[in-house]
Write an enzyme that holds these catalytic residues in place. Structure first.
Site, PDB file in Angstrom:
ATOM      1  CB  CYS A   1      40.983  30.442  43.632  1.00  0.00           C
ATOM      2  SG  CYS A   1      40.857  30.662  41.837  1.00  0.00           S
TER       3      CYS A   1
ATOM      4  CG  ASP B   1      47.412  73.037  48.060  1.00  0.00           C
ATOM      5  OD1 ASP B   1      46.240  73.226  48.431  1.00  0.00           O
ATOM      6  OD2 ASP B   1      48.334  72.694  48.818  1.00  0.00           O
TER       7      ASP B   1
ATOM      8  CB  CYS C   1      42.981  29.690  38.987  1.00  0.00           C
ATOM      9  SG  CYS C   1      42.298  28.067  38.662  1.00  0.00           S
TER      10      CYS C   1
ATOM     11  NE  ARG D   1      34.250  24.563  33.929  1.00  0.00           N
ATOM     12  CZ  ARG D   1      34.972  23.690  33.261  1.00  0.00           C
ATOM     13  NH1 ARG D   1      35.337  23.952  32.004  1.00  0.00           N
ATOM     14  NH2 ARG D   1      35.355  22.554  33.824  1.00  0.00           N
TER      15      ARG D   1
END
Length: 483
Positions: free
Chosen positions: A71, A443, A37, A66
């Protein structure tokens, strides 16, 4: 062996409080259920002895867990890229996210990043806790689940869009992971017409996210006809697999996500478009990690507090961005935009399907510009020659805008071209390759902003920026804003 690089105590606290700042930074696997989750999952907290923490969904999947249907790990922000500790793994992950292992093999992937297959497996295991094949399989599965949950695309098109070689393999992957075929997730919902070419997807990010500044940055640099930007959205024409289309990105009010609307006739192009847009809008950035890395600088600390959620504005196409960068040498942003608009209008390809949306032009390809008399558009001879040289280098294979290549190699190839210096090379790398450590140290605005009462030399700024690695490109954006 630890399964996450985060302190388990931090993971415990984030899990118990469902802290959204850690969503996507780690996953919670529960041994008693076999499910993993997100930290924000609303399900009751399991017993501590049954919990395992993993850095990525791929690592949890590789360990035999799995994804949670409640959620939805596919809806979490971020990607395994934020866990890469080396340019090698980051480069390989970018290729995987572009679908390199959907049709290609692991040896081919290893060759593209310049190492052997065994070494690539080893560094992936060390840095991510999962193999390249595990990462690719998880990416395919979760992207397919997102398409099933958020769109009405026909299942056959979803299988193609998510990178499965066949509908049979697509079905088998869902049965093996979720215990039921994809069609079971569609009960009670009608699929879209198979001829429809538009879909809308949610691209989650970790707050804060300064979308207003990002859109303003793009807005000042818009190429009319190719792009259209307002205070709420960005739209542009694209070519994927030789077929034109367009996409639109907009903030979702009240949600930590962007809405991506894709209009393209090819299902197989969807995954590539999503991966490039994610990189372009920097949705996988971890603001917490950036803050921790940069707040130690007395120069940057107040800027981070003033502008939380700074993102790195990427680019859709490397060649287009390189042309735009050359046109911008020693002229204002507005002048560069004018020149880019002339080039696109003169040498670009009309795109009828995009006209009604303000994106009726496809930016010219290297083939169109390699012999183009750009001086006729008011571009000075030196820059016109540089652009033609860029186009020739791309066509000859001497230059490529591959996101997986190391920064040093890309800079070497670019500065070998006449009219391209280190500043231009790093600016292009910062935006076209999304290189987080690119740093145009020469720069002038950066050297003034960093020096305070005086202008630093390029060498002094390089030395100072060492403490900002590997996020110097974000420091560039903050310093430019401060000026």
């Amino acid at each position: 062996m630890p399964t996450t690089s985060l302190d388990p105590r931090i993971c415990d606290q984030a899990r118990l409080t469902r802290d959204a700042r850690f969503d996507g930074l780690f996953y919670i696997a529960v041994t008693s259920t076999g499910i993993y989750c997100r930290p924000v999952c609303p399900a009751p907290s399991p017993r501590a002895k049954n919990i395992r923490y993993y850095d990525s969904a791929a690592a949890a999947s590789a360990a035999g867990f799995r994804p949670c249907l409640r959620c939805r790990p596919e809806a979490a922000p971020g990607s395994p890229l934020h866990r890469a500790k080396s340019e090698l793994v980051a480069g390989a992950l970018r290729l995987i996210e572009q679908g390199a292992l959907d049709a290609g093999s692991l040896p081919e992937l290893a060759a593209r990043v310049g190492v052997g297959e065994r070494h690539l497996r080893r560094v992936f295991a060390e840095e991510l806790g999962a193999s390249p094949l595990d990462v690719a399989a998880t990416r395919r599965l979760l992207f397919a689940k997102q398409l099933l949950s958020e769109t009405a695309m026909p299942i056959a098109r979803i299988a193609e869009a998510s990178g499965y070689a066949s509908l049979r393999r697509f079905n088998a992957a869902f049965v093996a992971t979720y215990g039921k075929p994809p069609r079971e997730f569609r009960r009670g919902r009608a699929a879209a017409d198979a001829g429809a070419h538009e879909l809308v997807l949610r691209l989650p990010y970790r707050a804060p996210y300064d979308v207003e500044h990002l859109l303003a940055f793009y807005g000042r640099r818009t190429i009319p006809g190719v792009e259209a930007v307002d205070e709420r959205s960005y739209r542009r024409s694209v070519v994927v697999d030789g077929v034109p289309g367009w996409f639109d990105v907009a903030a979702i009010p009240g949600d930590d996500a962007l809405a991506l609307r894709v209009h393209h006739p090819s299902s197989s192009a969807v995954g590539a478009i999503v991966a490039r847009v994610r990189r372009m809008f920097d949705v996988d950035a971890d603001p917490r990690a950036l803050e921790l890395a940069l707040r130690g600088s007395d120069l940057l600390r107040p800027l981070i507090r003033r502008w939380p959620g700074q993102r790195l504005p990427g680019a859709w196409d490397g060649f287009e961005l390189a042309v735009r960068a050359v046109l911008g040498q020693q002229v204002s942003v507005a002048a560069a935009r004018t020149f880019a608009a002339r080039v696109a209008a003169t040498y670009g390809t009309p795109y009828a399907d995009g006209e009604a949306h303000g994106v009726g032009v496809l930016f010219p390809t290297p083939e169109r510009l390699v012999e183009a008399p750009l001086e006729q558009q008011g571009i000075i001879r030196a820059r016109a020659s540089t652009i033609r040289g860029l186009a020739r280098a791309v066509l000859d294979g001497r230059l490529a805008f591959r996101a997986e290549q190391p920064l040093a190699a890309f800079e070497r190839d670019l500065v070998a071209l006449r009219g391209i210096g280190a500043w231009t090379a790093h600016y292009i790398a910062m935006r076209a390759l999304a290189q987080p450590d690119a740093f145009p140290a020469a720069d002038l605005i950066l050297r003034r902003a960093a020096g305070g009462s005086r202008t630093l030399s390029t060498r002094e700024l390089e030395r100072l920026s060492g403490e900002w690695r590997p996020w110097r490109a974000y420091a560039v954006m903050l310093l430019w804003r401060s000026s």
